[in-house]
Design an enzyme around this catalytic site. Structure first.
Site, PDB file in Angstrom:
ATOM      1  N   ARG A 127      35.606  57.081  32.155  1.00 14.41           N
ATOM      2  CA  ARG A 127      36.213  57.332  30.848  1.00 14.41           C
ATOM      3  C   ARG A 127      35.391  58.311  30.006  1.00 14.41           C
ATOM      4  NH1 ARG A 127      36.852  51.463  29.031  1.00 14.41           N
ATOM      5  NH2 ARG A 127      36.092  50.812  31.060  1.00 14.41           N
TER       6      ARG A 127
ATOM      7  N   GLU B 164      28.717  45.107  30.271  1.00 15.11           N
ATOM      8  CA  GLU B 164      29.239  43.887  29.619  1.00 15.11           C
ATOM      9  C   GLU B 164      29.809  42.964  30.704  1.00 15.11           C
ATOM     10  OE1 GLU B 164      32.449  44.508  26.832  1.00 15.11           O
ATOM     11  OE2 GLU B 164      32.136  42.573  25.866  1.00 15.11           O
TER      12      GLU B 164
HETATM   13  O1  PRP Z   1      27.868  49.868  26.652  1.00 15.70           O
HETATM   14  P1  PRP Z   1      28.154  49.278  28.005  1.00 15.70           P
HETATM   15  O2  PRP Z   1      28.006  47.774  28.027  1.00 15.70           O
HETATM   16  O3  PRP Z   1      27.377  49.936  29.091  1.00 15.70           O
HETATM   17  O4  PRP Z   1      29.702  49.499  28.321  1.00 15.70           O
HETATM   18  C1  PRP Z   1      30.384  50.688  28.074  1.00 15.70           C
HETATM   19  C2  PRP Z   1      30.818  51.352  29.336  1.00 15.70           C
HETATM   20  O5  PRP Z   1      31.729  50.512  30.063  1.00 15.70           O
HETATM   21  C3  PRP Z   1      32.890  51.265  30.408  1.00 15.70           C
HETATM   22  O6  PRP Z   1      32.761  51.929  31.621  1.00 15.70           O
HETATM   23  P2  PRP Z   1      32.899  51.226  33.052  1.00 15.70           P
HETATM   24  O7  PRP Z   1      31.543  51.076  33.649  1.00 15.70           O
HETATM   25  O8  PRP Z   1      33.757  50.008  32.924  1.00 15.70           O
HETATM   26  O9  PRP Z   1      33.567  52.351  33.949  1.00 15.70           O
HETATM   27  P3  PRP Z   1      34.892  53.213  33.902  1.00 15.70           P
HETATM   28  O10 PRP Z   1      34.695  54.254  32.815  1.00 15.70           O
HETATM   29  O11 PRP Z   1      34.890  53.823  35.249  1.00 15.70           O
HETATM   30  O12 PRP Z   1      36.065  52.316  33.627  1.00 15.70           O
HETATM   31  C4  PRP Z   1      33.003  52.277  29.291  1.00 15.70           C
HETATM   32  O13 PRP Z   1      33.785  53.417  29.672  1.00 15.70           O
HETATM   33  C5  PRP Z   1      31.565  52.643  29.014  1.00 15.70           C
HETATM   34  O14 PRP Z   1      31.085  53.674  29.871  1.00 15.70           O
HETATM   35  N1  ADE Z   2      35.407  45.411  25.856  1.00 17.66           N
HETATM   36  C1  ADE Z   2      35.504  46.565  26.540  1.00 17.66           C
HETATM   37  N2  ADE Z   2      36.662  47.258  26.535  1.00 17.66           N
HETATM   38  C2  ADE Z   2      36.772  48.417  27.221  1.00 17.66           C
HETATM   39  N3  ADE Z   2      35.766  48.937  27.938  1.00 17.66           N
HETATM   40  C3  ADE Z   2      34.605  48.284  27.967  1.00 17.66           C
HETATM   41  N4  ADE Z   2      33.421  48.557  28.573  1.00 17.66           N
HETATM   42  C4  ADE Z   2      32.563  47.564  28.291  1.00 17.66           C
HETATM   43  N5  ADE Z   2      33.126  46.650  27.504  1.00 17.66           N
HETATM   44  C5  ADE Z   2      34.406  47.075  27.281  1.00 17.66           C
END
Ligand code: PRP
Ligand code: ADE
Length: 176
Positions: free
Chosen positions: A63, A100
């Site tokens: 993302r 998370e």
């Molecule tokens: O602050 P944090 O606790 O690290 O969480 C935030 C991250 O989690 C999600 O990515 P995710 O790893 O789910 O991957 P994605 O973008 O591939 O869905 C989001 O896009 C952030 O990069």
């Molecule tokens: N609550 C949340 N919603 C969407 N993306 C996330 N990445 C980590 N925590 C998230």
């Protein structure tokens, strides 16, 4: 002062108990599919980070790409992808992190950032700060200067900002 006609939170879909019980998932696909709203959030971010005099944006998969790449185009700078391990074809450096909801490893190409470049890290969402802290670690290993971090969404109750001391942080939307 922003003049946008959009209330951006109206475009975020909140999904309870995804991907696991207790997590309130902030789904940005409902924003991305609206061309006007997507353009408007990128324009708001561009205006907010313009003063940082950035050379390159780095964004974590996946993302972080949909925020970081259009923001790089809007600023007229390059984009360096930060990918989950095993995806980049060239020589890489890696770093482990907690999410998370899980654990992972991120990687960057060794030549993605030139020493001394001013780097903004962009992502859709700041939660615990694990992803951004790991991204900062990687950019610094390459000799980049992390001058800022920009997010569409900040989950303030997870205190991810505490991991970003000394960095200029911008979040377009905050959930308390
Ligand atoms: O602050 P944090 O606790 O690290 O969480 C935030 C991250 O989690 C999600 O990515 P995710 O790893 O789910 O991957 P994605 O973008 O591939 O869905 C989001 O896009 C952030 O990069
Ligand atoms: N609550 C949340 N919603 C969407 N993306 C996330 N990445 C980590 N925590 C998230």
């Amino acid at each position: 002062m922003s003049n946008t006609p959009y209330n951006f939170k109206d475009y975020i879909r909140v999904i309870p108990d995804f991907p696991q019980p207790g997590i309130r998932f902030k789904d940005i696909t409902t924003l991305l599919k609206d061309g006007g709203a997507y353009r408007a959030v990128i324009e708001e971010m561009r205006a907010a980070v313009q003063h940082m005099k950035i050379d390159v944006i780095a964004g974590p998969e996946a993302r972080g790409f949909v925020v970081g790449a259009p923001l790089a185009l809007a600023l007229g700078v390059g984009f360096a992808p930060i990918r989950k391990s095993g995806k980049l074809p060239g020589e890489t450096i890696t770093a482990n992190y907690d999410l998370e909801y899980g654990k992972d490893q991120l990687a960057m190409h060794k030549d993605a950032i030139a020493p001394g470049q001013r780097v903004l890290i962009a992502d859709d969402l700041l939660a615990t700060g694990g992803t951004i802290a790991t991204s900062i670690n990687l950019v610094r290993q390459l000799g980049g200067e992390v001058v800022g971090a920009a997010f569409l969404i900040e989950l303030a109750y997870l205190d991810g900002r505490d991991k970003l001391e000394g960095i200029d942080v911008f979040s377009l939307m905050t959930y308390e």
